[in-house]
Design a protein around this motif. Structure first.
Motif, PDB file in Angstrom:
ATOM      1  N   LEU A   1      49.244  30.173  60.095  1.00 38.67           N
ATOM      2  CA  LEU A   1      47.972  30.886  60.012  1.00 38.67           C
ATOM      3  C   LEU A   1      48.074  32.091  59.089  1.00 38.67           C
ATOM      4  O   LEU A   1      47.131  32.412  58.360  1.00 38.67           O
ATOM      5  N   GLU A   2      49.216  32.758  59.087  1.00 47.79           N
ATOM      6  CA  GLU A   2      49.393  33.878  58.173  1.00 47.79           C
ATOM      7  C   GLU A   2      49.390  33.374  56.726  1.00 47.79           C
ATOM      8  O   GLU A   2      48.795  34.008  55.845  1.00 47.79           O
ATOM      9  N   VAL A   3      50.034  32.249  56.481  1.00 48.68           N
ATOM     10  CA  VAL A   3      50.018  31.668  55.138  1.00 48.68           C
ATOM     11  C   VAL A   3      48.595  31.286  54.753  1.00 48.68           C
ATOM     12  O   VAL A   3      48.115  31.616  53.654  1.00 48.68           O
ATOM     13  N   TYR A   4      47.920  30.591  55.651  1.00 53.19           N
ATOM     14  CA  TYR A   4      46.563  30.110  55.356  1.00 53.19           C
ATOM     15  C   TYR A   4      45.611  31.264  55.069  1.00 53.19           C
ATOM     16  O   TYR A   4      44.897  31.262  54.053  1.00 53.19           O
ATOM     17  N   HIS A   5      45.575  32.255  55.932  1.00 59.40           N
ATOM     18  CA  HIS A   5      44.634  33.357  55.754  1.00 59.40           C
ATOM     19  C   HIS A   5      44.969  34.182  54.515  1.00 59.40           C
ATOM     20  O   HIS A   5      44.056  34.630  53.799  1.00 59.40           O
ATOM     21  N   THR A   6      46.256  34.363  54.236  1.00 57.89           N
ATOM     22  CA  THR A   6      46.641  35.146  53.056  1.00 57.89           C
ATOM     23  C   THR A   6      46.229  34.441  51.777  1.00 57.89           C
ATOM     24  O   THR A   6      45.618  35.042  50.880  1.00 57.89           O
ATOM     25  N   VAL A   7      46.557  33.153  51.675  1.00 59.52           N
ATOM     26  CA  VAL A   7      46.205  32.406  50.462  1.00 59.52           C
ATOM     27  C   VAL A   7      44.694  32.277  50.338  1.00 59.52           C
ATOM     28  O   VAL A   7      44.135  32.382  49.228  1.00 59.52           O
ATOM     29  N   SER A   8      44.001  32.071  51.445  1.00 57.02           N
ATOM     30  CA  SER A   8      42.534  31.999  51.416  1.00 57.02           C
ATOM     31  C   SER A   8      41.944  33.280  50.851  1.00 57.02           C
ATOM     32  O   SER A   8      41.052  33.250  49.977  1.00 57.02           O
ATOM     33  N   GLU A   9      42.437  34.412  51.330  1.00 57.51           N
ATOM     34  CA  GLU A   9      41.935  35.706  50.869  1.00 57.51           C
ATOM     35  C   GLU A   9      42.229  35.926  49.389  1.00 57.51           C
ATOM     36  O   GLU A   9      41.351  36.339  48.614  1.00 57.51           O
ATOM     37  N   LEU A  10      43.465  35.639  48.981  1.00 59.70           N
ATOM     38  CA  LEU A  10      43.841  35.846  47.587  1.00 59.70           C
ATOM     39  C   LEU A  10      43.046  34.938  46.655  1.00 59.70           C
ATOM     40  O   LEU A  10      42.570  35.369  45.598  1.00 59.70           O
ATOM     41  N   ALA A  11      42.902  33.669  47.040  1.00 57.33           N
ATOM     42  CA  ALA A  11      42.181  32.718  46.195  1.00 57.33           C
ATOM     43  C   ALA A  11      40.710  33.096  46.083  1.00 57.33           C
ATOM     44  O   ALA A  11      40.115  33.041  44.997  1.00 57.33           O
ATOM     45  N   ALA A  12      40.101  33.495  47.200  1.00 52.97           N
ATOM     46  CA  ALA A  12      38.691  33.881  47.177  1.00 52.97           C
ATOM     47  C   ALA A  12      38.466  35.078  46.270  1.00 52.97           C
ATOM     48  O   ALA A  12      37.484  35.137  45.509  1.00 52.97           O
ATOM     49  N   SER A  13      39.387  36.028  46.314  1.00 56.47           N
ATOM     50  CA  SER A  13      39.258  37.224  45.489  1.00 56.47           C
ATOM     51  C   SER A  13      39.375  36.903  44.014  1.00 56.47           C
ATOM     52  O   SER A  13      38.563  37.358  43.193  1.00 56.47           O
ATOM     53  N   MET A  14      40.387  36.093  43.629  1.00 50.69           N
ATOM     54  CA  MET A  14      40.608  35.841  42.203  1.00 50.69           C
ATOM     55  C   MET A  14      39.599  34.871  41.621  1.00 50.69           C
ATOM     56  O   MET A  14      39.424  34.819  40.403  1.00 50.69           O
ATOM     57  N   ARG A  15      38.894  34.104  42.460  1.00 53.33           N
ATOM     58  CA  ARG A  15      37.820  33.272  41.923  1.00 53.33           C
ATOM     59  C   ARG A  15      36.699  34.147  41.359  1.00 53.33           C
ATOM     60  O   ARG A  15      36.066  33.791  40.366  1.00 53.33           O
ATOM     61  N   GLU A  16      36.451  35.264  41.992  1.00 55.31           N
ATOM     62  CA  GLU A  16      35.404  36.180  41.549  1.00 55.31           C
ATOM     63  C   GLU A  16      35.921  37.213  40.558  1.00 55.31           C
ATOM     64  O   GLU A  16      35.198  37.630  39.652  1.00 55.31           O
ATOM     65  N   ASN A  17      37.166  37.610  40.737  1.00 57.79           N
ATOM     66  CA  ASN A  17      37.757  38.646  39.888  1.00 57.79           C
ATOM     67  C   ASN A  17      39.138  38.186  39.451  1.00 57.79           C
ATOM     68  O   ASN A  17      40.147  38.522  40.057  1.00 57.79           O
ATOM     69  N   PRO A  18      39.200  37.375  38.378  1.00 56.42           N
ATOM     70  CA  PRO A  18      40.469  36.743  37.986  1.00 56.42           C
ATOM     71  C   PRO A  18      41.583  37.747  37.724  1.00 56.42           C
ATOM     72  O   PRO A  18      41.439  38.650  36.905  1.00 56.42           O
ATOM     73  N   LYS A  19      42.682  37.567  38.440  1.00 56.80           N
ATOM     74  CA  LYS A  19      43.913  38.319  38.206  1.00 56.80           C
ATOM     75  C   LYS A  19      44.991  37.669  39.066  1.00 56.80           C
ATOM     76  O   LYS A  19      44.712  37.135  40.138  1.00 56.80           O
ATOM     77  N   PRO A  20      46.229  37.673  38.596  1.00 58.63           N
ATOM     78  CA  PRO A  20      47.305  36.973  39.317  1.00 58.63           C
ATOM     79  C   PRO A  20      47.871  37.790  40.470  1.00 58.63           C
ATOM     80  O   PRO A  20      47.715  39.014  40.520  1.00 58.63           O
TER      81      PRO A  20
END
Length: 658
Positions: A215-234
């Motif tokens: 769940l920590e992996v899932y929520h972290t990657v979900s948050e990071l992916a959602a953010s960079m879809r709107e504001n691209p940065k690695p």
């Protein structure tokens, strides 16, 4: 281990558990098969499943994931049938590579997964190119790429992260820190406290999480992916875990202290998640054996079905044909009226015409934007095409070649300028192992052209003067062209860009401003693989390419009484065997002239072919004239002595008098 379900409902949590359990049971079956001798090798991800499953479920199904060889969960979480995976592992025809590669060394556009090659690190730069294609196409997507803690020591890791940071690419660089690279512990792999600390050096965000907590992996990657879809940065994401088995089963685990196994056994991702679900009354105890029974039955059936599939019957023609994506040289309308221009301007014109024709074409290289490149070939391109498509790159050839391949994977065309052909050594692995072999392995076209400013004659010395085409002509999967005249320079470049296969485009620096000729306007194409008769003759044939063509013309002009035929190969892979044979049969004497050094140069391939196929037509041995087997000197007198031109007249006299 603390689990936080956040907004996930009970049905989703149960589905997570099933997704987590499935690859573990598959792996346990594979270990049994290994002990039985029914399979030959296995790279186990037991104990690391939460990273692969959690991160994959967090990504959208139309977003690319680039996993490693211990990430079975990525493939199963994307619902690839086990029978298809088993066929891949067993080298069956129904696998993804038709028996041509092993384990997870494949990609699939259907499931948006791009597998690794054995060399650690190259997949990271591919993720850059994939993400760049999404940015250029205004698609709000993220890309996820895996690496191990061992591969962070590779230069490819640095290059890929640096490119992504400079270009603000939406890439999640996920490090599976499992404690060991084969037998090398992390204490011998890096000296920083945590690998995520490297993120600050690239100017990107970094996170470090418990990789065994799904769940920590899932929520972290979900948050990071959602953010960079709107504001691209690695982002650099370090997932802490442990490898409970050997690098692969044959290597064992004797080098690992027992206390580490004891500690990490308590952190097993499946058992801990299972206990959490039981404690929350989401999962009932009686459901677990029933799930396992159903899974075991399905696993057994799918695996045994693959064992009964017939073995591959080798077919030589199929193997040779599949090295390249099929491509037929199309019929184009007659080109526009010709204009006299220099060799360098013809290259620029061909590149500019291609940029106008293909709006998905991106060119990349050092200093190619406003500066116009080291030789000013792309001067003015930024004003017409913009910086998005005319991209200055950091000085990192391997990373840029990989990014070019990533662009091709995600629907673009790419041209990379290698500032000097000599510098291809720094990107060699990406060229010969990734670009060249990908279509053969899993039928993915690699629509990349690498421009190679090559050759001597300018007193540039050992590191800026090599003509290194032979490094690439021997690599199946690469096309190699080498124009000698302005019209061919444009026509072969446009043909190379049109071709969906990787092409090494050699352009001779000495010819840039010393050679002019009429060049057709508009779209103009010269078919790759077709030689040209420059001068008809009957006494002997000079078979050459690049600057050698001009040496041959100069020789023929100096000795007009000799009836010398000159063949300009133009393409070295494929090369025009019919034209060369016809000329040798006609004149009965053949000299192969190359600027490259003598030993193992491409001319040796031509000479061997003529000796094998035209022996009875020849009146003299096939002779070669090449540069000295030394590095290229800088001093003008030494350079002139080095070059094949210094021995052309002598070699021709020997051939004609034989």
């Amino acid at each position: 281990m603390i689990f936080d379900r956040k907004n996930l409902n009970s049905n989703q949590l149960i589905e997570f558990y099933k997704k987590l359990l499935w690859p573990r049971l598959v792996e346990e079956k594979m270990l049994i098969l290994l002990r039985q001798g029914r399979i030959g090798k296995w790279f186990s991800g037991i104990g690391q499943e939460a990273i692969a499953i959690g991160s994959t479920l967090a990504m959208n199904n139309d977003e690319y994931i680039l996993p490693m060889h211990r990430n079975l969960g990525v493939f199963t979480a994307r619902d690839i049938p086990l029978s298809r995976l088993m066929a891949q592992w067993q080298g069956k025809a129904s696998g993804f590579t038709k028996g041509r590669d092993r384990s997870f060394h494949f990609g699939t556009q259907e499931y948006k997964i791009i597998g690794m090659i054995s060399h650690l690190g190259p997949q990271l730069a591919l993720a850059d190119g994939i993400a760049l294609a999404d940015v250029l196409s205004n698609r709000k997507k993220a890309t996820l790429v895996f690496t191990g803690e061992g591969a962070t020591s590779e230069g490819d890791f640095h290059e890929a992260l640096n490119i992504a940071a400079v270009w603000n690419l939406p890439v999640i660089f996920l490090i599976e820190n499992n404690g060991y690279g084969l037998s090398t512990p992390v204490s011998e792999q890096y000296n920083c406290k945590y690998l995520v600390d490297k993120a600050i050096g690239y100017g990107m965000g970094g996170r470090r999480i418990d990789g065994n907590n799904i769940l920590e992996v899932y929520h972290t990657v979900s948050e990071l992916a959602a953010s960079m879809r709107e504001n691209p940065k690695p982002v650099l994401l370090e997932c802490m875990t442990f490898r409970m088995r050997g690098h692969e089963e044959a290597s064992g685990t004797k080098y690992v202290p027992q206390h580490l196994f004891d500690t990490w056994k308590e952190k097993d991702p499946i058992r801990n998640f299972e206990n959490y679900l039981l404690s929350e009354n989401i999962l009932r105890p009686e459901w677990i054996p029933q799930m396992k029974k159903e899974f075991f039955s399905q696993i057994e059936a799918e695996i045994e079905r693959v064992f009964t599939e017939p073995e591959i019957i080798p077919d030589m023609e199929t193997e040779i044909r599949d090295m390249f994506k099929p491509y037929s040289f199309p019929t184009y309308p007659l080109p526009a009226a010709a204009t006299n221009m220099r060799y360098i301007d013809a290259i620029s014109d061909g590149l500019k015409q291609s940029m106008r024709k293909y709006d998905n074409l991106v060119i990349m290289g050092q200093d190619i934007a406003e500066y116009g490149g080291a030789f000013k070939i792309t001067q003015g391109f930024v004003e017409e095409f913009g910086r998005q498509r005319v991209r200055n790159t950091p000085i990192c050839e391997s990373g840029v070649v990989g990014a070019a391949m990533g662009l091709a994977i995600n629907g673009h065309k790419a041209v990379m300028e290698m500032q000097f052909a000599d510098f291809a050594t720094v990107g060699f692995n990406q060229i010969v192992n990734n670009l060249a072999k990908t279509h053969y392995r899993w039928e993915q076209a690699v629509d990349v052209v690498i421009r190679m400013p090559a050759g001597a004659g300018t007193g540039a010395g050992p590191f800026h003067s090599q003509t290194n085409e032979a490094w690439f002509t021997k690599t199946p999967g690469l096309k190699v062209v080498y124009p000698a005249f302005p019209a061919d320079a444009k026509g072969l470049l446009m043909a190379a860009i049109d071709d969906p296969n990787p092409v090494m485009y050699f352009e001779h620096k000495y010819l840039y401003r010393s050679t002019s000729g009429d060049v057709p306007g508009g779209d103009y194409y010269v078919e790759i693989g077709k030689a040209k008769v420059i001068k008809e003759g009957t006494a002997a044939s000079i078979i050459t390419y690049g600057l050698g063509v001009h040496w041959a013309i100069e020789y023929a002009a100096k000795y007009p009484e000799l009836s010398v035929e000159i063949i300009d190969l133009r393409s070295l892979q494929p090369w025009d065997k019919e034209a060369v044979e016809a000329s040798a049969k006609k004149t009965g004497r053949a000299l192969v002239l190359q600027e490259d050094t003598l030993t193992s140069g491409f001319g040796g391939e031509i000479a061997a072919h003529l000796a094998e196929h035209c022996f009875k037509y020849l009146d003299a041995p096939v002779m070669r004239c090449a540069s000295l087997d030394t590095a290229i000197p800088m001093n003008k007198a030494l350079e002139e002595q080095f070059l094949a031109k210094a021995r052309l007249a002598e070699t021709m006299e020997k051939l004609l008098n034989y």
